[in-house]
Design a protein around this motif. Structure first.
Motif, PDB file in Angstrom:
ATOM      1  N   LEU A 146      -0.068   3.580  -4.908  1.00  0.00           N
ATOM      2  CA  LEU A 146      -0.682   4.702  -5.464  1.00  0.00           C
ATOM      3  C   LEU A 146      -0.368   5.072  -6.871  1.00  0.00           C
ATOM      4  CD1 LEU A 146      -0.821   7.174  -2.450  1.00  0.00           C
ATOM      5  CD2 LEU A 146      -2.796   6.076  -3.484  1.00  0.00           C
ATOM      6  N   MET A 147       1.141   5.007  -6.983  1.00  0.00           N
ATOM      7  CA  MET A 147       1.782   5.137  -8.132  1.00  0.00           C
ATOM      8  C   MET A 147       1.444   4.209  -9.300  1.00  0.00           C
ATOM      9  SD  MET A 147       5.641   6.712  -7.414  1.00  0.00           S
ATOM     10  CE  MET A 147       5.995   5.689  -5.708  1.00  0.00           C
ATOM     11  N   LYS A 148       1.394   2.851  -9.016  1.00  0.00           N
ATOM     12  CA  LYS A 148       0.928   1.841  -9.775  1.00  0.00           C
ATOM     13  C   LYS A 148      -0.456   2.107 -10.322  1.00  0.00           C
ATOM     14  CE  LYS A 148       1.755  -1.943 -12.346  1.00  0.00           C
ATOM     15  NZ  LYS A 148       2.693  -1.535 -13.261  1.00  0.00           N
ATOM     16  N   GLN A 149      -1.419   2.670  -9.494  1.00  0.00           N
ATOM     17  CA  GLN A 149      -2.884   2.694  -9.833  1.00  0.00           C
ATOM     18  C   GLN A 149      -2.874   4.123 -10.413  1.00  0.00           C
ATOM     19  OE1 GLN A 149      -4.869   2.097  -6.098  1.00  0.00           O
ATOM     20  NE2 GLN A 149      -5.067  -0.233  -6.522  1.00  0.00           N
ATOM     21  N   ASN A 150      -1.854   4.904 -10.569  1.00  0.00           N
ATOM     22  CA  ASN A 150      -2.104   6.414 -10.993  1.00  0.00           C
ATOM     23  C   ASN A 150      -3.118   7.053 -10.211  1.00  0.00           C
ATOM     24  OD1 ASN A 150      -1.231   8.462 -12.773  1.00  0.00           O
ATOM     25  ND2 ASN A 150      -3.072   7.997 -14.249  1.00  0.00           N
ATOM     26  N   ALA A 151      -2.824   6.789  -9.176  1.00  0.00           N
ATOM     27  CA  ALA A 151      -3.782   7.595  -8.030  1.00  0.00           C
ATOM     28  C   ALA A 151      -3.041   8.356  -7.149  1.00  0.00           C
ATOM     29  CB  ALA A 151      -4.669   6.553  -7.115  1.00  0.00           C
ATOM     30  N   LEU A 152      -2.291   9.291  -7.616  1.00  0.00           N
ATOM     31  CA  LEU A 152      -1.269  10.391  -6.992  1.00  0.00           C
ATOM     32  C   LEU A 152      -2.305  11.274  -6.249  1.00  0.00           C
ATOM     33  CD1 LEU A 152       0.705   8.843  -9.212  1.00  0.00           C
ATOM     34  CD2 LEU A 152       2.028  11.077  -9.217  1.00  0.00           C
ATOM     35  N   SER A 160       0.758  -1.259   0.077  1.00  0.00           N
ATOM     36  CA  SER A 160      -0.162   0.024   0.120  1.00  0.00           C
ATOM     37  C   SER A 160       0.765   1.323  -0.123  1.00  0.00           C
ATOM     38  CB  SER A 160      -0.775  -0.012   1.200  1.00  0.00           C
ATOM     39  OG  SER A 160      -0.219  -0.037   2.357  1.00  0.00           O
ATOM     40  N   GLY A 161       0.462   2.420   0.211  1.00  0.00           N
ATOM     41  CA  GLY A 161       1.302   3.595   0.411  1.00  0.00           C
ATOM     42  C   GLY A 161       1.459   3.963  -1.073  1.00  0.00           C
ATOM     43  N   ASP A 162       2.718   4.769  -1.283  1.00  0.00           N
ATOM     44  CA  ASP A 162       2.900   5.330  -2.418  1.00  0.00           C
ATOM     45  C   ASP A 162       3.288   4.289  -3.441  1.00  0.00           C
ATOM     46  OD1 ASP A 162       3.298   7.681  -1.011  1.00  0.00           O
ATOM     47  OD2 ASP A 162       5.145   8.175  -2.013  1.00  0.00           O
ATOM     48  N   PRO A 163       3.852   3.017  -3.426  1.00  0.00           N
ATOM     49  CA  PRO A 163       3.983   2.082  -4.475  1.00  0.00           C
ATOM     50  C   PRO A 163       2.647   1.549  -5.057  1.00  0.00           C
ATOM     51  CG  PRO A 163       5.408   1.542  -2.723  1.00  0.00           C
ATOM     52  CD  PRO A 163       4.599   2.554  -2.029  1.00  0.00           C
ATOM     53  N   THR A 169      -0.799  14.014  -0.656  1.00  0.00           N
ATOM     54  CA  THR A 169      -0.323  13.815   0.811  1.00  0.00           C
ATOM     55  C   THR A 169       0.759  12.523   0.625  1.00  0.00           C
ATOM     56  OG1 THR A 169      -2.081  12.081   1.203  1.00  0.00           O
ATOM     57  CG2 THR A 169      -2.345  14.277   2.047  1.00  0.00           C
ATOM     58  N   MET A 170       1.161  12.047  -0.479  1.00  0.00           N
ATOM     59  CA  MET A 170       2.050  11.056  -0.675  1.00  0.00           C
ATOM     60  C   MET A 170       3.222  11.468  -0.425  1.00  0.00           C
ATOM     61  SD  MET A 170       1.303  10.237  -4.719  1.00  0.00           S
ATOM     62  CE  MET A 170       2.297   8.683  -4.976  1.00  0.00           C
ATOM     63  N   THR A 171       4.209  10.555   0.132  1.00  0.00           N
ATOM     64  CA  THR A 171       5.499  10.776   0.528  1.00  0.00           C
ATOM     65  C   THR A 171       6.186  11.315  -0.548  1.00  0.00           C
ATOM     66  OG1 THR A 171       5.297   9.202   2.229  1.00  0.00           O
ATOM     67  CG2 THR A 171       7.624   9.999   1.472  1.00  0.00           C
ATOM     68  N   SER A 206       9.198  -6.880  -0.550  1.00  0.00           N
ATOM     69  CA  SER A 206       9.778  -5.666  -0.801  1.00  0.00           C
ATOM     70  C   SER A 206       8.680  -4.755  -1.602  1.00  0.00           C
ATOM     71  CB  SER A 206      10.800  -5.975  -2.153  1.00  0.00           C
ATOM     72  OG  SER A 206      10.161  -6.766  -3.228  1.00  0.00           O
ATOM     73  N   HIS A 207       9.068  -3.576  -1.932  1.00  0.00           N
ATOM     74  CA  HIS A 207       8.112  -2.450  -2.557  1.00  0.00           C
ATOM     75  C   HIS A 207       7.679  -2.949  -3.927  1.00  0.00           C
ATOM     76  CE1 HIS A 207       7.779   0.358   0.501  1.00  0.00           C
ATOM     77  NE2 HIS A 207       8.887   1.173   0.251  1.00  0.00           N
ATOM     78  N   TYR A 208       8.789  -3.589  -4.739  1.00  0.00           N
ATOM     79  CA  TYR A 208       8.657  -3.781  -6.285  1.00  0.00           C
ATOM     80  C   TYR A 208       8.940  -5.054  -6.502  1.00  0.00           C
ATOM     81  CZ  TYR A 208       7.721   1.182  -6.535  1.00  0.00           C
ATOM     82  OH  TYR A 208       7.212   2.519  -6.442  1.00  0.00           O
ATOM     83  N   PHE A 209       8.143  -5.830  -7.286  1.00  0.00           N
ATOM     84  CA  PHE A 209       8.878  -7.040  -8.224  1.00  0.00           C
ATOM     85  C   PHE A 209       8.782  -6.992  -9.541  1.00  0.00           C
ATOM     86  CE2 PHE A 209       4.750  -7.804  -6.430  1.00  0.00           C
ATOM     87  CZ  PHE A 209       4.099  -8.267  -7.656  1.00  0.00           C
ATOM     88  N   PRO A 210       9.246  -7.703 -10.241  1.00  0.00           N
ATOM     89  CA  PRO A 210       9.142  -7.641 -11.829  1.00  0.00           C
ATOM     90  C   PRO A 210       7.711  -7.812 -12.483  1.00  0.00           C
ATOM     91  CG  PRO A 210      11.022  -8.950 -11.281  1.00  0.00           C
ATOM     92  CD  PRO A 210      10.335  -8.664 -10.000  1.00  0.00           C
TER      93      PRO A 210
END
Length: 454
Positions: free
Chosen positions: A84-90, A79-82, A93-95, A283-287
């Protein structure tokens, strides 16, 4: 040299940066004089090392958030920034919408640019070298700022008195890019050709200034200038491509001949590479599936980048070495490679293609492909496989530079962000390509206006 803290501690004790934590977010202060600190050559050098320390903090996480988080090569379960960015929901308040650390770096650079020359006689080479490094790091910070937010406040003087205008309006991004070019040209003219050893990768040199200029020129579609700057990098004896057998060491060991500028970390000054990529399912991201399916058969880089044996790959081990299996949540001491030769070669290939010099473009592209164990492409091959030569180069960048913080900016720079990301998260408006300004900045500076899309 990998850790700037030893020298920086002298600066922090002197309180030189006590009023610069975020000049756009703090109340006006007066009575501070940096000239009282900048008295000797050692003071001047320490002041510049303080800028590098701010760079360490700025890009520890954000090199990936800003350069990869909104693009197609990563997926996330967080959840959080990763997410929001993936869903294009910037949102505001995001970090990752905070620019505090960038302006901290800029503020430290502004102090050095103003006060370092006063320590030396006019025209002193060492003075110019130090100012060149400061101006290059300021340029790097503003280059990220305009690519992330578009128009931002441009501040070129240190804030030292309440008599100065405190609330600063946005500056047109093109004017900021002009200043970025001027700063980097000064650095290219005045920085040292070489420091010797690891410092050639950790400190700004003439080569790294020209490499950053190449990136800036490509962002601005200045293709002839990009070719000229890239040639100065490629003609520099400090830089050469490593063999595929040493490719992982570019990141896991650092200081390779292919590296042009990397941010140094150690067990004291750490970064977030593990959190970003290496904690397996946590981790925040995976391929992403899109990324995994984009490899050509026989690409020798695939199993150097992620765990190809896993049915659902969760671990990007590119930065830690093939087979990396340490689930520790401890911060990472690996350097972050910001610019390397393969990046500049592929940008030069793009520029040649834009100038109609297809053979030159294919020659550079095929040099990178050959190292990866792939067959060379003709123009017809590139068109057949990827639609055109430019798309073949962009695809090569997506693999070769994967997860290094380039993919999102490549998509925006080439006008492909909406085409690529709309099927993934609905991105459809060019005004949505920039981030929102964080609410703290808006609340504390009445002259700031939120970016239009938000």
């Amino acid at each position: 040299m990998k850790n700037y803290k030893k020298i920086l501690s002298l600066i922090l004790m002197a309180g030189i940066f006590s009023c610069s934590d975020d000049i756009l977010d703090k109340d006006p202060q007066s009575g501070f004089s940096a000239s009282g600190f900048y008295q000797t050559s050692s003071d001047a050098q320490a002041g510049v090392y303080g800028i590098y320390d701010a760079v360490q903090s700025t890009f520890s996480l954000n090199f990936s958030f800003w350069g990869e988080g909104r693009a197609d090569a990563v997926d996330t379960n967080h959840s959080g920034d990763p997410l929001l960015m993936k869903q294009n929901a910037l949102n505001k308040t995001m970090t990752s919408a905070r620019w505090n650390n960038l302006y901290e770096t800029i503020s430290r650079a502004n102090y050095a640019i103003k006060y370092v020359p006063g320590v030396f006689e006019s025209g002193n080479d060492f003075s110019n070298q130090l100012v060149g490094q400061a101006r290059a790091l300021r340029a790097l910070s503003y280059f990220y700022a305009v690519r992330v937010w578009g128009d931002v406040p441009m501040i070129l003087e240190p804030y030292e008195s309440s008599e100065q205008g405190f609330f600063v309006e946005k500056t047109d991004k093109e004017a900021i890019l002009d200043q970025i070019e001027a700063d980097l040209l000064f650095a290219a003219d005045n920085c040292r050709e070489s420091f010797g050893g690891e410092r050639d990768r950790l400190l700004i040199t003439q080569g790294s200034a020209y490499a950053l200029l190449t990136q800036v020129y490509m962002w601005r579609n200045k293709y002839e200038e990009a070719v000229d700057a890239a040639e100065k990098v490629m003609g520099n004896s400090l830089y050469s491509l490593v063999g595929i057998g040493d490719w992982s060491k570019i990141f896991s060991t650092g200081f390779s001949n292919e590296s042009i500028f990397e941010i140094g970390y150690d067990e004291t000054q750490t970064n977030n590479l593990r959190v970003l990529y290496a904690l397996g399912s946590d981790s925040h991201y995976f391929p992403s599936e899109t990324f995994r399916n984009s490899f050509e058969e026989g690409d020798l880089r695939m199993d150097l980048i992620y765990d190809v044996t896993a049915e659902q790959p969760k671990k990007i081990w590119k930065f830690f070495g093939q087979g990396f299996n340490d689930e520790s949540p401890d911060p990472s001491d690996k350097n972050i490679v910001m610019v390397r030769l393969a990046d500049i070669m592929l940008l030069k290939a793009e520029a040649h293609n834009k100038l109609g010099q297809v053979n030159e473009a294919l020659g550079l592209l095929n040099t990178i492909r050959t190292r990866a164990g792939l067959a060379e492409l003709t123009q017809d091959d590139a068109i057949s496989a990827y639609g055109d030569v430019e798309s073949a180069i962009l695809h090569e960048r997506s693999i070769e530079l994967s997860f290094e913080g380039h993919r999102w900016f490549d998509l925006v720079r080439t006008g492909k962000a909406i085409e690529v990301m709309k099927p993934i998260n609905g991105l459809s408006d060019e005004a949505n390509l920039v981030w929102p300004l964080h609410e703290d900045a808006l609340n504390r500076n009445p002259k700031l206006v939120q970016n239009a899309f938000y």
